[in-house]
Design a protein around this motif. Structure first.
Motif, PDB file in Angstrom:
ATOM      1  N   VAL A  66       0.854  -1.190   0.000  1.00  0.00           N
ATOM      2  CA  VAL A  66       0.000   0.000   0.000  1.00  0.00           C
ATOM      3  C   VAL A  66       0.889   1.239   0.000  1.00  0.00           C
ATOM      4  O   VAL A  66       1.854   1.323   0.764  1.00  0.00           O
ATOM      5  N   ALA A  67       0.546   2.194  -0.856  1.00  0.00           N
ATOM      6  CA  ALA A  67       1.226   3.493  -0.886  1.00  0.00           C
ATOM      7  C   ALA A  67       0.264   4.512  -0.288  1.00  0.00           C
ATOM      8  O   ALA A  67      -0.815   4.743  -0.832  1.00  0.00           O
ATOM      9  N   ALA A  68       0.639   5.093   0.829  1.00  0.00           N
ATOM     10  CA  ALA A  68      -0.172   6.115   1.493  1.00  0.00           C
ATOM     11  C   ALA A  68       0.579   7.437   1.382  1.00  0.00           C
ATOM     12  O   ALA A  68       1.577   7.654   2.061  1.00  0.00           O
ATOM     13  N   GLY A  69       0.100   8.283   0.484  1.00  0.00           N
ATOM     14  CA  GLY A  69       0.764   9.559   0.246  1.00  0.00           C
ATOM     15  C   GLY A  69       0.209  10.178  -1.020  1.00  0.00           C
ATOM     16  O   GLY A  69      -0.907   9.867  -1.435  1.00  0.00           O
ATOM     17  N   ILE A  90      -3.813   2.141  -2.891  1.00  0.00           N
ATOM     18  CA  ILE A  90      -3.443   3.555  -2.786  1.00  0.00           C
ATOM     19  C   ILE A  90      -4.329   4.224  -1.739  1.00  0.00           C
ATOM     20  O   ILE A  90      -5.555   4.140  -1.803  1.00  0.00           O
ATOM     21  N   LEU A  91      -3.677   4.881  -0.783  1.00  0.00           N
ATOM     22  CA  LEU A  91      -4.366   5.711   0.205  1.00  0.00           C
ATOM     23  C   LEU A  91      -3.959   7.153  -0.078  1.00  0.00           C
ATOM     24  O   LEU A  91      -2.855   7.571   0.274  1.00  0.00           O
ATOM     25  N   PRO A  92      -4.816   7.923  -0.745  1.00  0.00           N
ATOM     26  CA  PRO A  92      -4.437   9.270  -1.163  1.00  0.00           C
ATOM     27  C   PRO A  92      -4.408  10.257   0.006  1.00  0.00           C
ATOM     28  O   PRO A  92      -5.420  10.502   0.640  1.00  0.00           O
ATOM     29  N   LYS A 104     -10.399   6.798  -9.726  1.00  0.00           N
ATOM     30  CA  LYS A 104     -11.655   6.903  -8.980  1.00  0.00           C
ATOM     31  C   LYS A 104     -11.541   6.312  -7.567  1.00  0.00           C
ATOM     32  O   LYS A 104     -12.488   5.716  -7.039  1.00  0.00           O
ATOM     33  N   ILE A 105     -10.381   6.471  -6.971  1.00  0.00           N
ATOM     34  CA  ILE A 105     -10.177   6.053  -5.585  1.00  0.00           C
ATOM     35  C   ILE A 105     -10.752   7.141  -4.693  1.00  0.00           C
ATOM     36  O   ILE A 105     -10.465   8.325  -4.896  1.00  0.00           O
ATOM     37  N   PRO A 106     -11.565   6.777  -3.715  1.00  0.00           N
ATOM     38  CA  PRO A 106     -12.166   7.797  -2.841  1.00  0.00           C
ATOM     39  C   PRO A 106     -11.092   8.617  -2.113  1.00  0.00           C
ATOM     40  O   PRO A 106     -10.076   8.074  -1.685  1.00  0.00           O
ATOM     41  N   MET A 107     -11.345   9.896  -1.978  1.00  0.00           N
ATOM     42  CA  MET A 107     -10.427  10.769  -1.252  1.00  0.00           C
ATOM     43  C   MET A 107     -10.626  10.644   0.258  1.00  0.00           C
ATOM     44  O   MET A 107      -9.748  11.007   1.030  1.00  0.00           O
ATOM     45  N   ARG A 108     -11.766  10.131   0.673  1.00  0.00           N
ATOM     46  CA  ARG A 108     -12.008   9.914   2.109  1.00  0.00           C
ATOM     47  C   ARG A 108     -11.192   8.695   2.545  1.00  0.00           C
ATOM     48  O   ARG A 108     -11.345   7.599   2.021  1.00  0.00           O
TER      49      ARG A 108
END
Length: 118
Positions: A66-69, A90-92, A104-108
Protein backbone atom coordinates in the motif's frame (compact mmCIF):
# COMPACT_ATOMS: atom_id res chain seq x y z
CA UNK A 1 -12.43 -10.93 6.10
CA UNK A 2 -9.93 -9.99 3.43
CA UNK A 3 -8.20 -12.17 0.85
CA UNK A 4 -4.90 -10.61 1.95
CA UNK A 5 -2.71 -11.98 4.72
CA UNK A 6 0.39 -9.80 4.88
CA UNK A 7 0.83 -6.16 3.89
CA UNK A 8 3.40 -3.41 3.91
CA UNK A 9 2.08 0.14 4.05
CA UNK A 10 4.55 2.77 2.83
CA UNK A 11 3.33 5.92 4.57
CA UNK A 12 4.53 9.45 3.79
CA UNK A 13 3.64 11.57 6.80
CA UNK A 14 4.92 14.69 5.06
CA UNK A 15 2.46 14.27 2.22
CA UNK A 16 0.15 17.25 1.57
CA UNK A 17 -2.93 16.40 3.62
CA UNK A 18 -1.37 14.03 6.12
CA UNK A 19 -2.72 13.79 9.62
CA UNK A 20 -0.27 11.13 10.79
CA UNK A 21 -1.95 10.31 14.12
CA UNK A 22 -5.36 9.86 12.47
CA UNK A 23 -4.01 7.90 9.50
CA UNK A 24 -1.85 5.52 11.56
CA UNK A 25 -4.75 4.88 13.93
CA UNK A 26 -7.17 4.24 11.04
CA UNK A 27 -4.71 1.94 9.24
CA UNK A 28 -4.00 -0.02 12.42
CA UNK A 29 -7.65 -0.42 13.30
CA UNK A 30 -8.71 -1.37 9.78
CA UNK A 31 -5.96 -3.91 9.12
CA UNK A 32 -6.41 -5.52 12.54
CA UNK A 33 -10.18 -5.86 11.95
CA UNK A 34 -9.41 -7.36 8.53
CA UNK A 35 -7.00 -9.87 10.15
CA UNK A 36 -4.13 -8.73 7.93
CA UNK A 37 -0.61 -8.81 9.36
CA UNK A 38 0.90 -5.46 8.43
CA UNK A 39 3.91 -3.23 8.85
CA UNK A 40 4.01 0.53 8.34
CA UNK A 41 7.20 1.92 6.79
CA UNK A 42 7.77 5.68 6.75
CA UNK A 43 8.90 7.08 3.41
CA UNK A 44 10.55 8.61 1.49
CA UNK A 45 13.41 6.14 1.40
CA UNK A 46 15.97 5.43 -1.30
CA UNK A 47 14.43 3.38 -4.12
CA UNK A 48 16.90 0.53 -3.54
CA UNK A 49 15.77 0.29 0.09
CA UNK A 50 12.09 0.12 -0.90
CA UNK A 51 12.93 -2.57 -3.46
CA UNK A 52 14.77 -4.53 -0.78
CA UNK A 53 11.93 -4.22 1.76
CA UNK A 54 9.44 -5.53 -0.80
CA UNK A 55 11.75 -8.36 -1.90
CA UNK A 56 12.26 -9.46 1.71
CA UNK A 57 8.52 -9.18 2.33
CA UNK A 58 7.76 -11.46 -0.61
CA UNK A 59 10.06 -14.08 0.89
CA UNK A 60 7.91 -13.86 4.04
CA UNK A 61 4.52 -14.13 2.32
CA UNK A 62 3.78 -10.51 1.47
CA UNK A 63 0.70 -10.25 -0.76
CA UNK A 64 -0.26 -6.55 -0.58
CA UNK A 65 1.68 -3.30 -0.84
CA UNK A 66 0.00 0.00 0.00
CA UNK A 67 1.23 3.49 -0.89
CA UNK A 68 -0.17 6.11 1.49
CA UNK A 69 0.76 9.56 0.25
CA UNK A 70 0.58 11.67 -2.87
CA UNK A 71 1.47 11.00 -6.48
CA UNK A 72 5.21 10.95 -5.70
CA UNK A 73 4.77 8.29 -3.02
CA UNK A 74 2.57 6.19 -5.30
CA UNK A 75 5.14 6.46 -8.10
CA UNK A 76 8.04 5.57 -5.80
CA UNK A 77 6.28 2.48 -4.43
CA UNK A 78 4.77 1.48 -7.77
CA UNK A 79 8.21 1.55 -9.41
CA UNK A 80 9.26 -1.24 -7.06
CA UNK A 81 6.38 -3.42 -8.23
CA UNK A 82 7.15 -3.43 -11.96
CA UNK A 83 7.29 -7.06 -13.15
CA UNK A 84 5.77 -8.18 -9.85
CA UNK A 85 2.54 -10.04 -9.18
CA UNK A 86 1.95 -8.11 -5.95
CA UNK A 87 -1.14 -5.93 -5.73
CA UNK A 88 -0.87 -2.28 -4.72
CA UNK A 89 -3.43 -0.24 -2.85
CA UNK A 90 -3.44 3.56 -2.79
CA UNK A 91 -4.37 5.71 0.20
CA UNK A 92 -4.44 9.27 -1.16
CA UNK A 93 -3.08 11.82 1.31
CA UNK A 94 -1.24 14.15 -1.05
CA UNK A 95 -2.04 17.61 -2.29
CA UNK A 96 -3.18 16.70 -5.81
CA UNK A 97 -3.69 12.91 -5.77
CA UNK A 98 -4.08 12.99 -9.56
CA UNK A 99 -3.55 9.27 -10.08
CA UNK A 100 -6.00 8.36 -7.32
CA UNK A 101 -8.59 10.69 -8.85
CA UNK A 102 -8.07 9.18 -12.31
CA UNK A 103 -8.53 5.70 -10.83
CA UNK A 104 -11.66 6.90 -8.98
CA UNK A 105 -10.18 6.05 -5.58
CA UNK A 106 -12.17 7.80 -2.84
CA UNK A 107 -10.43 10.77 -1.25
CA UNK A 108 -12.01 9.91 2.11
CA UNK A 109 -9.32 7.91 3.91
CA UNK A 110 -11.60 5.35 5.57
CA UNK A 111 -13.40 4.60 2.30
CA UNK A 112 -10.08 4.11 0.47
CA UNK A 113 -9.03 1.66 3.22
CA UNK A 114 -12.25 -0.31 2.77
CA UNK A 115 -11.75 -0.57 -0.99
CA UNK A 116 -8.21 -1.90 -0.58
CA UNK A 117 -9.29 -4.83 1.59
CA UNK A 118 -12.69 -5.57 0.05
Amino acid sequence: MSNFHKAIIFYNEKSGQSDAAFHISAITSHFQKSSIDFKIINVPLPQAEINNIIRQGQQQGLDLVVAAGGDGTVSMVGSSLINSTLLMGILPTGTGNLLAKELKIPMRFEKALEIITS
